[in-house]
Motif scaffolding. Structure first.
Motif, mmCIF file in Angstrom:
data_model
loop_
_atom_site.group_PDB
_atom_site.id
_atom_site.type_symbol
_atom_site.label_atom_id
_atom_site.label_comp_id
_atom_site.label_asym_id
_atom_site.label_seq_id
_atom_site.Cartn_x
_atom_site.Cartn_y
_atom_site.Cartn_z
ATOM 1 N N ALA A 1 -42.165 -27.486 8.750
ATOM 2 C CA ALA A 1 -41.319 -26.489 9.027
ATOM 3 C C ALA A 1 -39.902 -26.940 8.303
ATOM 4 C CB ALA A 1 -41.682 -26.130 10.680
ATOM 5 N N ASN A 2 -38.994 -25.692 9.591
ATOM 6 C CA ASN A 2 -38.068 -25.703 9.223
ATOM 7 C C ASN A 2 -37.115 -25.744 8.204
ATOM 8 O OD1 ASN A 2 -38.422 -25.551 11.841
ATOM 9 N ND2 ASN A 2 -38.139 -27.209 12.367
ATOM 10 N N GLY A 3 -37.312 -25.693 6.742
ATOM 11 C CA GLY A 3 -37.295 -26.064 6.240
ATOM 12 C C GLY A 3 -37.149 -27.184 5.326
ATOM 13 N N TYR A 4 -38.358 -27.983 5.019
ATOM 14 C CA TYR A 4 -38.402 -29.755 5.041
ATOM 15 C C TYR A 4 -39.176 -28.978 3.487
ATOM 16 C CZ TYR A 4 -34.914 -30.222 8.284
ATOM 17 O OH TYR A 4 -33.966 -30.532 9.710
ATOM 18 N N LEU A 5 -39.494 -30.208 2.943
ATOM 19 C CA LEU A 5 -39.940 -30.236 2.006
ATOM 20 C C LEU A 5 -41.627 -29.602 1.918
ATOM 21 C CD1 LEU A 5 -40.260 -31.250 -1.014
ATOM 22 C CD2 LEU A 5 -41.421 -33.099 -0.551
ATOM 23 N N LEU A 6 -42.376 -30.102 2.694
ATOM 24 C CA LEU A 6 -43.461 -28.835 2.815
ATOM 25 C C LEU A 6 -43.159 -27.563 2.810
ATOM 26 C CD1 LEU A 6 -45.714 -31.202 4.533
ATOM 27 C CD2 LEU A 6 -45.320 -30.732 2.073
ATOM 28 N N ASP A 7 -42.005 -27.028 3.938
ATOM 29 C CA ASP A 7 -41.804 -25.763 3.813
ATOM 30 C C ASP A 7 -40.855 -24.988 2.354
ATOM 31 O OD1 ASP A 7 -42.321 -23.624 5.211
ATOM 32 O OD2 ASP A 7 -39.877 -24.103 6.173
ATOM 33 N N GLN A 8 -40.327 -26.322 2.008
ATOM 34 C CA GLN A 8 -39.917 -25.687 1.122
ATOM 35 C C GLN A 8 -40.633 -25.321 -0.150
ATOM 36 O OE1 GLN A 8 -36.867 -28.952 -0.262
ATOM 37 N NE2 GLN A 8 -36.471 -28.780 2.043
ATOM 38 N N PHE A 9 -41.803 -25.908 -0.727
ATOM 39 C CA PHE A 9 -42.850 -25.448 -1.331
ATOM 40 C C PHE A 9 -43.786 -24.253 -1.400
ATOM 41 C CE2 PHE A 9 -43.014 -29.703 -2.996
ATOM 42 C CZ PHE A 9 -43.390 -28.909 -4.292
ATOM 43 N N LEU A 10 -44.251 -23.909 1.189
ATOM 44 C CA LEU A 10 -44.896 -23.021 1.042
ATOM 45 C C LEU A 10 -44.082 -20.841 0.641
ATOM 46 C CD1 LEU A 10 -46.039 -24.185 4.446
ATOM 47 C CD2 LEU A 10 -47.273 -23.697 2.742
ATOM 48 N N GLN A 11 -42.807 -21.262 1.028
ATOM 49 C CA GLN A 11 -42.125 -20.301 0.645
ATOM 50 C C GLN A 11 -41.323 -19.879 -0.638
ATOM 51 O OE1 GLN A 11 -40.419 -18.657 4.137
ATOM 52 N NE2 GLN A 11 -40.107 -20.874 5.295
ATOM 53 N N ASP A 12 -41.496 -18.539 -1.009
ATOM 54 C CA ASP A 12 -40.863 -18.063 -2.301
ATOM 55 C C ASP A 12 -40.107 -18.326 -2.278
ATOM 56 O OD1 ASP A 12 -40.257 -15.864 -1.316
ATOM 57 O OD2 ASP A 12 -42.222 -14.844 -1.759
ATOM 58 N N GLY A 13 -38.462 -18.308 -1.468
ATOM 59 C CA GLY A 13 -37.612 -17.944 -1.699
ATOM 60 C C GLY A 13 -36.532 -19.070 -2.096
ATOM 61 N N SER A 14 -37.893 -20.543 -1.958
ATOM 62 C CA SER A 14 -37.012 -21.471 -2.392
ATOM 63 C C SER A 14 -38.149 -22.221 -3.200
ATOM 64 C CB SER A 14 -37.565 -22.700 -1.348
ATOM 65 O OG SER A 14 -38.621 -22.992 -0.458
ATOM 66 N N ASN A 15 -39.585 -21.441 -3.825
ATOM 67 C CA ASN A 15 -40.987 -22.287 -4.599
ATOM 68 C C ASN A 15 -40.562 -20.999 -5.742
ATOM 69 O OD1 ASN A 15 -43.021 -23.022 -5.924
ATOM 70 N ND2 ASN A 15 -44.014 -23.237 -3.963
ATOM 71 N N ARG A 16 -40.138 -21.834 -6.979
ATOM 72 C CA ARG A 16 -39.742 -20.331 -8.218
ATOM 73 C C ARG A 16 -41.066 -21.151 -9.331
ATOM 74 N NH1 ARG A 16 -35.230 -17.817 -7.261
ATOM 75 N NH2 ARG A 16 -34.922 -17.408 -4.848
ATOM 76 N N ARG A 17 -41.074 -22.389 -8.613
ATOM 77 C CA ARG A 17 -42.593 -22.687 -10.014
ATOM 78 C C ARG A 17 -43.250 -21.944 -10.566
ATOM 79 N NH1 ARG A 17 -41.873 -29.002 -8.420
ATOM 80 N NH2 ARG A 17 -44.517 -29.017 -9.791
ATOM 81 N N THR A 18 -44.074 -22.354 -12.035
ATOM 82 C CA THR A 18 -44.863 -21.489 -12.139
ATOM 83 C C THR A 18 -46.030 -22.243 -12.631
ATOM 84 O OG1 THR A 18 -43.793 -22.837 -14.425
ATOM 85 C CG2 THR A 18 -43.044 -20.279 -13.876
ATOM 86 N N ASP A 19 -46.261 -23.584 -11.618
ATOM 87 C CA ASP A 19 -47.211 -24.632 -12.684
ATOM 88 C C ASP A 19 -48.084 -24.382 -11.292
ATOM 89 O OD1 ASP A 19 -46.143 -26.055 -10.179
ATOM 90 O OD2 ASP A 19 -45.234 -28.143 -10.408
ATOM 91 N N SER B 1 -42.617 -22.905 10.458
ATOM 92 C CA SER B 1 -42.308 -22.004 11.503
ATOM 93 C C SER B 1 -42.016 -20.720 10.750
ATOM 94 C CB SER B 1 -41.062 -22.181 11.477
ATOM 95 O OG SER B 1 -40.730 -23.115 10.137
ATOM 96 N N PRO B 2 -42.545 -19.864 10.818
ATOM 97 C CA PRO B 2 -43.159 -18.309 9.746
ATOM 98 C C PRO B 2 -41.547 -17.263 10.705
ATOM 99 C CG PRO B 2 -45.409 -18.700 11.461
ATOM 100 C CD PRO B 2 -43.978 -20.202 11.888
ATOM 101 N N SER B 3 -40.694 -16.946 9.264
ATOM 102 C CA SER B 3 -40.391 -16.367 9.512
ATOM 103 C C SER B 3 -39.080 -17.072 9.316
ATOM 104 C CB SER B 3 -40.270 -14.829 10.341
ATOM 105 O OG SER B 3 -41.742 -14.502 9.781
ATOM 106 N N SER B 4 -38.224 -18.583 9.732
ATOM 107 C CA SER B 4 -37.935 -18.484 10.227
ATOM 108 C C SER B 4 -36.321 -19.427 8.931
ATOM 109 C CB SER B 4 -38.147 -19.967 10.503
ATOM 110 O OG SER B 4 -36.451 -20.697 10.686
ATOM 111 N N GLY B 5 -35.337 -18.915 8.971
ATOM 112 C CA GLY B 5 -33.896 -18.343 7.949
ATOM 113 C C GLY B 5 -33.332 -20.394 7.848
ATOM 114 N N PHE B 6 -34.455 -20.535 8.318
ATOM 115 C CA PHE B 6 -33.490 -22.281 9.015
ATOM 116 C C PHE B 6 -33.002 -22.679 7.998
ATOM 117 C CE2 PHE B 6 -33.299 -27.012 11.363
ATOM 118 C CZ PHE B 6 -31.643 -27.060 11.452
ATOM 119 N N ASN B 7 -32.336 -23.650 7.455
ATOM 120 C CA ASN B 7 -31.961 -24.581 6.366
ATOM 121 C C ASN B 7 -32.045 -23.550 5.096
ATOM 122 O OD1 ASN B 7 -31.192 -27.515 6.690
ATOM 123 N ND2 ASN B 7 -33.852 -27.588 7.131
ATOM 124 N N GLY B 8 -31.678 -22.557 5.205
ATOM 125 C CA GLY B 8 -31.462 -22.013 4.207
ATOM 126 C C GLY B 8 -32.769 -20.785 3.431
#
Length: 367
Positions: A180-198, A232-239
């Protein structure tokens, strides 16, 4: 849907049995020894004060690796010295009749090179992000992050597994995976921070892959009924941002549902940042996700005792995690049970420091 459960009825979170449903939320306080992220006696006193018979403490966010650090003074579980230092804390909580789980944490891009041994922080994808880490110089803009290579991801999973094994050795009752809260696993979950193609990017099935791999690795160590996950669904914390949070997090809840977890811990969108509460919002995220998760659900989000009881009575959640009120009220469950007034909290002492604002809050004493 309503039921007859109350804040003070018993509850089974998988294999963890509780006598009441007032949960202490994971609270970053930054009091560990700065040399080695080692827990200490002050932390032992803090947790022991807040251990209520039959209750659950979710330990503060605890890093799984040096590269996962982002806050100086946060404890770790990536060395044997850290594991050994957690043992007296866990024992003190158990001596008060309470249960405690360790929250496993990798901050990802929310870090600074001075905390990671000089290495660039790692994340899902390099996208614009302006955040801060807590360093020896105080709150400091984060260092530029780099995207994890596909071949590096298995090592991250191994870090979580190693920390989970040390938590077991330290005597914890279970572990919670912080996604949750914009940390690593959340960075992978949400498409605002995950632009990967693998295989870890694109569809939600791919973006959730790292979380599922971590869950499965940790379950191998702990078995059924002793692993929880925080979202943390719908949270904008940590960008953070996501194009379709409702559908994506429903998928995540469904993917977790068949894995015999102890619970799902949901941070409500009524929390804006770390402080502001959006008035009038109930446990909307927890209520939505419980329809897709076949197990107990804990909600967190600035609830007071009355609101918590209402959400349990409505059947929206099974338990409620309290944060700031637990900081200022070591005897919070008994105060909520008897309707006693609460101590006010001091935000200036939340992060770092000494016993002031940490172990000096008074318990209730009748005049």
């Amino acid at each position: 849907m309503s039921n007859t459960n109350t804040l003070f009825s018993s509850l089974e979170l998988g294999e963890i049995r509780l006598d009441h449903r007032v949960v202490m939320a994971p609270l970053t306080r930054l009091r560990a020894d700065r040399d080695g992220d080692v827990p200490n006696a002050l932390m032992r006193d803090y947790y022991a004060q807040r251990a209520s018979a039959g209750g659950l403490i979710i330990g503060e966010a605890t890093t799984v690796s040096v590269t996962g650090r982002g806050y100086l003074g946060a404890p770790g579980l990536y060395t044997d010295a850290q594991m050994a230092a957690w043992k007296p804390i866990v024992a003190a909580v158990h001596a008060r009749g309470a249960r405690i789980v360790a929250q496993l944490w990798h901050v990802g891009r929310t870090s600074h090179a001075s905390l990671t041994g000089g290495a660039a922080p790692v994340t899902a994808s390099v996208v614009p992000y302006e955040g801060v880490a807590f360093t020896a110089d105080g709150w400091t803009p984060v260092s530029p992050a780099r995207a994890l290579a596909t071949t590096e991801i298995s090592a991250v999973v191994d870090d979580y597994a190693s920390a989970a094994r040390r938590a077991l050795q330290a005597g914890f009752d279970g572990v919670e995976i912080h996604a949750a809260n914009g940390y690593l696993l959340d960075q992978f979950l949400q498409d605002g921070s995950n632009r990967r193609t693998d295989r870890y990017g694109g569809s939600i099935e791919n973006r959730a892959r790292l979380l599922i791999e971590v869950v499965d690795a940790v379950r191998t160590i702990w078995g059924a009924g002793r692993v929880g996950v925080r979202l943390s669904p719908s949270s904008g914390f940590n960008g953070m941002s996501n194009s379709d949070s409702e559908s994506d997090f429903r998928y995540v809840a469904q993917a977790l549902s068949g894995r015999q977890l102890a619970y799902l811990h949901v941070v409500e969108p009524r929390v804006v940042g770390s402080e502001e509460i959006a008035a009038g919002l109930h446990a909307v995220a927890a209520r939505d996700l419980r329809a897709h998760f076949g197990g107990p659900v804990i909600a967190a989000g600035g609830f007071d005792g009355t609101e918590a009881q209402a959400e349990i009575t409505r059947g929206h959640v099974d338990a409620v995690a309290f944060g700031r009120h637990f900081i200022a009220n070591p005897d919070l469950p008994s105060r909520l049970r008897t309707g006693l007034p609460l101590n006010p909290y001091d935000r200036a002492t939340f992060y770092g420091g000494d016993a002031r604002g940490y172990t000096d809050y008074p318990v209730w004493k009748a005049a």
